[in-house]
Design a protein around this motif. Sequence first.
Motif, PDB file in Angstrom:
ATOM      1  N   ILE A   1       0.878  -1.179   0.000  1.00  0.00           N
ATOM      2  CA  ILE A   1       0.000   0.000   0.000  1.00  0.00           C
ATOM      3  C   ILE A   1       0.909   1.221   0.000  1.00  0.00           C
ATOM      4  O   ILE A   1       1.308   1.715   1.056  1.00  0.00           O
ATOM      5  CB  ILE A   1      -0.950   0.030   1.202  1.00  0.00           C
ATOM      6  N   PRO A   2       1.243   1.722  -1.173  1.00  0.00           N
ATOM      7  CA  PRO A   2       2.227   2.805  -1.262  1.00  0.00           C
ATOM      8  C   PRO A   2       1.787   4.056  -0.510  1.00  0.00           C
ATOM      9  O   PRO A   2       0.615   4.432  -0.556  1.00  0.00           O
ATOM     10  CB  PRO A   2       2.316   3.092  -2.767  1.00  0.00           C
ATOM     11  N   GLY A   3       2.734   4.652   0.191  1.00  0.00           N
ATOM     12  CA  GLY A   3       2.473   5.937   0.839  1.00  0.00           C
ATOM     13  C   GLY A   3       1.786   5.845   2.184  1.00  0.00           C
ATOM     14  O   GLY A   3       1.717   6.827   2.904  1.00  0.00           O
ATOM     15  N   VAL A   4       1.238   4.674   2.533  1.00  0.00           N
ATOM     16  CA  VAL A   4       0.596   4.522   3.841  1.00  0.00           C
ATOM     17  C   VAL A   4       1.610   3.869   4.763  1.00  0.00           C
ATOM     18  O   VAL A   4       2.003   2.729   4.532  1.00  0.00           O
ATOM     19  CB  VAL A   4      -0.662   3.636   3.747  1.00  0.00           C
ATOM     20  N   SER A   5       2.064   4.592   5.766  1.00  0.00           N
ATOM     21  CA  SER A   5       3.127   4.028   6.596  1.00  0.00           C
ATOM     22  C   SER A   5       2.586   2.867   7.422  1.00  0.00           C
ATOM     23  O   SER A   5       1.427   2.853   7.823  1.00  0.00           O
ATOM     24  CB  SER A   5       3.729   5.099   7.501  1.00  0.00           C
TER      25      SER A   5
ATOM     26  N   GLU B   1       0.887   4.204  10.614  1.00  0.00           N
ATOM     27  CA  GLU B   1      -0.496   4.712  10.589  1.00  0.00           C
ATOM     28  C   GLU B   1      -1.466   3.596  10.261  1.00  0.00           C
ATOM     29  O   GLU B   1      -2.584   3.555  10.772  1.00  0.00           O
ATOM     30  CB  GLU B   1      -0.654   5.913   9.637  1.00  0.00           C
ATOM     31  N   PHE B   2      -1.004   2.680   9.422  1.00  0.00           N
ATOM     32  CA  PHE B   2      -1.848   1.550   9.057  1.00  0.00           C
ATOM     33  C   PHE B   2      -2.189   0.713  10.287  1.00  0.00           C
ATOM     34  O   PHE B   2      -3.352   0.432  10.578  1.00  0.00           O
ATOM     35  CB  PHE B   2      -1.121   0.698   8.014  1.00  0.00           C
TER      36      PHE B   2
ATOM     37  N   ALA C   1      -4.323   2.507  12.959  1.00  0.00           N
ATOM     38  CA  ALA C   1      -5.740   2.514  12.573  1.00  0.00           C
ATOM     39  C   ALA C   1      -6.364   1.145  12.818  1.00  0.00           C
ATOM     40  O   ALA C   1      -7.495   1.033  13.306  1.00  0.00           O
ATOM     41  CB  ALA C   1      -5.883   2.921  11.112  1.00  0.00           C
ATOM     42  N   ALA C   2      -5.627   0.098  12.494  1.00  0.00           N
ATOM     43  CA  ALA C   2      -6.152  -1.252  12.660  1.00  0.00           C
ATOM     44  C   ALA C   2      -6.368  -1.577  14.140  1.00  0.00           C
ATOM     45  O   ALA C   2      -7.428  -2.067  14.539  1.00  0.00           O
ATOM     46  CB  ALA C   2      -5.198  -2.259  12.029  1.00  0.00           C
TER      47      ALA C   2
ATOM     48  N   ALA D   1      -9.251   0.416  15.487  1.00  0.00           N
ATOM     49  CA  ALA D   1     -10.543  -0.091  15.007  1.00  0.00           C
ATOM     50  C   ALA D   1     -10.975  -1.288  15.848  1.00  0.00           C
ATOM     51  O   ALA D   1     -12.142  -1.420  16.229  1.00  0.00           O
ATOM     52  CB  ALA D   1     -10.448  -0.486  13.534  1.00  0.00           C
TER      53      ALA D   1
ATOM     54  N   VAL E   1       3.417   0.469   3.756  1.00  0.00           N
ATOM     55  CA  VAL E   1       3.098  -0.932   4.033  1.00  0.00           C
ATOM     56  C   VAL E   1       3.635  -1.830   2.906  1.00  0.00           C
ATOM     57  O   VAL E   1       3.194  -1.718   1.760  1.00  0.00           O
ATOM     58  CB  VAL E   1       1.567  -1.138   4.171  1.00  0.00           C
ATOM     59  N   ASN E   2       4.609  -2.647   3.247  1.00  0.00           N
ATOM     60  CA  ASN E   2       5.238  -3.599   2.308  1.00  0.00           C
ATOM     61  C   ASN E   2       5.896  -2.940   1.097  1.00  0.00           C
ATOM     62  O   ASN E   2       6.315  -3.635   0.171  1.00  0.00           O
ATOM     63  CB  ASN E   2       4.223  -4.640   1.810  1.00  0.00           C
TER      64      ASN E   2
ATOM     65  N   GLN F   1       2.515  -7.408  12.419  1.00  0.00           N
ATOM     66  CA  GLN F   1       1.116  -6.982  12.477  1.00  0.00           C
ATOM     67  C   GLN F   1       0.314  -7.898  13.392  1.00  0.00           C
ATOM     68  O   GLN F   1      -0.527  -7.447  14.174  1.00  0.00           O
ATOM     69  CB  GLN F   1       0.514  -6.970  11.067  1.00  0.00           C
TER      70      GLN F   1
ATOM     71  N   LEU G   1      -1.907  -6.892  16.794  1.00  0.00           N
ATOM     72  CA  LEU G   1      -3.359  -7.059  16.831  1.00  0.00           C
ATOM     73  C   LEU G   1      -3.808  -8.081  17.875  1.00  0.00           C
ATOM     74  O   LEU G   1      -5.000  -8.153  18.196  1.00  0.00           O
ATOM     75  CB  LEU G   1      -3.877  -7.464  15.445  1.00  0.00           C
TER      76      LEU G   1
END
Lengths: 484, 250
Positions: free
Chosen positions: B90-94, B97-98, B101-102, B105, B142-143, B158, B162
């Motif tokens: 997921i380019p640009g989403v660190s 932050e990913f 958020a998870a 949630a 992310v990746n 991850q 979680l």
Amino acid sequence: MTEQINEAEQINEAINREYEAGFVTNVESETFEPGLNEDIIRRISAMKNEPEWMLEWRLKAYEAWLQMEEPDWAHVEYDKPDFQAISYYSAPKSMADRPQSLDEVDPELLATYEKLGIPLEEQKALAGVAMDVVWDSVSVVTTFKENLKEAGVIFCSISEALQEYPELVKKYLGTVVPQRDNYYAALNSAVFTDGSFVFIPKGVRCPMELSTYFRINEQNTGQFERTLIVAEEGSHVSYLEGCTAPQRDENQLHAAVVELVCLDDAEIKYSTVQNWYPGDENGKGGIYNFVTKRAVCHTNAKVSWTQVETGSAVTWKYPSCILKGDNSIGEFYSVALTRGAQQADTGTKMIHIGKNTKSTIISKGISAGRSNNSYRGLVRINPKAKGARNFTQCDSLLIGDQCGAHTFPYVEALNPSAVVEHEATTSKVSDDQMFLCQQRGLDAEKAVSMIVNGFCKEVFKELPMEFAVEAGKLLEISLEGSVG
Amino acid sequence: MLSIKNLQASVEDKQILKGLNLEVKAGEVHAIMGPNGAGKSTLGYVLSGREGYEVNGGEALLGETDLLDIEVEERAREGLFLAFQYPVEIPGVSNMEFMKAAVDAKREAAGEDALSSKEFLQRAKAACKQVNLPLEFLKRGVNEGFSGGEKKRNEIMQMMLLEPKLCILDETDSGLDIDALQVVAEGVNSQRSDDRAFIVVTHYQRLLDYIKPDFVHVLADGKIVKSGGPELALELEAQGYAWLDNGAEA
Ligand SMILES: Nc1ncnc2c1ncn2[C@@H]1O[C@H](COP(=O)(O)OP(=O)(O)O)[C@@H](O)[C@H]1O
Ligand SMILES: [Mg+2]
């Protein structure tokens, strides 16, 4: 001959009477009847107590406009505005005695800003941002002016500048975007009612970010802002422009002109978050945003345009740089998001004239719904621009399969030493990405907004901090309901 | 903890799972082996609710929760975690932050407050260290541009953040060199606990040297065709799958 003079005098008198009456009785809102003609332009100029040369300048623009045709080369479709159905002047209450502080501002106005998520009080606290708020066509409140004054920075409405610093305005107005530049620029030159004026003297680094929020208030009032920013030699300024507009039934025209004069070794950073009302799902009622933004960069000067465009029914906008001086730099960072029936045709022009001039273009287009999103960019390297370089990257992201993304790059490299690079990608928000996000517990909407924000990162990082956060939120809100 | 009864599922009208039964209790580690195309990844996708995987029979319960009845993200928040065979970028989403958020949630769904950034950062750093990823990986997309091994270690990180009830690892060992394999295995072992279960999909006995399974199952042609203890994995390693009744390819 004498008859003519008499007539002019009579008109003037009549205008002045009306002008005064407006103040004395403190009417709700002084709004001209719809229509455009020479008389309207004279009245605008008189309302604003402008110097004679300004009126002449406007009339010249009007004459030019009458000879011009509305352009139709952009990849957009819309009903042409009826220019006679627009009212060209609308002032808010109590214009005569402008509030000197926020306490004096109409609470209703403040409440509206609150609703838009732009609490002035908070803004004031935030990083010492000075505000020049345009409510309809006339500046209502300016804060922090004193601090700026100390630094020698002028930040005021252009009407005020015409009263206080007419020689500065006269020297630079129209030098970047001439009256007859294009159809909408000519119209703006004839009828602009307000906008911002910024002057940063030689060697001064503006101590705070300058910010303007625009809003459209009165129905059927075209907005014709005129912004002029002059950064003298070696100076530095960051300017933020943000807009948002409430729901409307009829299309509203917004045709602004922004001119940036960036003298030797100076730097101007101009950031925009544009969120005009886009209309209903069929685009009905949305804003037409036809803007001319251009900068002239002198030797070693640098101009960065950063824009986040999420609003408007139709957008037509190409913030450009004329890289006139040697070693000057132009940058354009853009995020344009379209959804529903929105249409955007936006991009930039980089005109390399000086030697060793450099430009960078990063454009991110996001299309959802049935929208159409076009990037249109021109890179021109003039014959004498030895050693000029351009790098362009255009990325499009599609959400769903009913939308369109188009790229129209034009390159004219007339000097053999020029290096022009262009990269373009088109991608979709993939099922794999969505599944990864959702498997980690994010709902579909959050997932899309996260993926889209990631896609825009290169542009967002160019925005001032608070603006970047706001822009991220704006995308999230704009994307609501576009999933599934 | 996980109870799968007669699960049947199809992809694009092709029947893949053909009556699969599996019982996994809290604290257990189950290994699933089987030939290519048997339906191992499909099982993970069906349990996690991926679009395009049509359930046409049977049931799957996670604790009291009917998994097949709820959305992908709800299953995740209930404590189902799938480590992907091919983690996507997921380019640009660190990563930061990913995962924040998870985690938030999940906490929100459980009626808990979001973690403070500071608290989250501490946890993330610890997880990063445990899987031997430099801390800068938290800031990277992310990746994005990760090597194969880094992606797999990122999946385990991850998982740690979680704190799921049920972890399904889909060929997490494929493409890993022996060092990376050990790191991944240690990561998993550190997460083993009485209230957490693992399903480890693998082709290789090798991984099971490091992650000791309680049970080994063979999945062939959409069904569990044989179950046993850790020794079954050794047998499979030696003889392949051809000797199994179902006659799936070796
Ligand atoms: N998206 C899909 N579309 C069509 N067929 C699929 C899809 N996903 C999996 N399959 C098919 O389902 C079967 C099982 O695949 P998979 O679960 O990936 O097997 P395994 O993980 O055991 O190797 C294979 O025959 C594969 O080709
Ligand atoms: Mg598989």
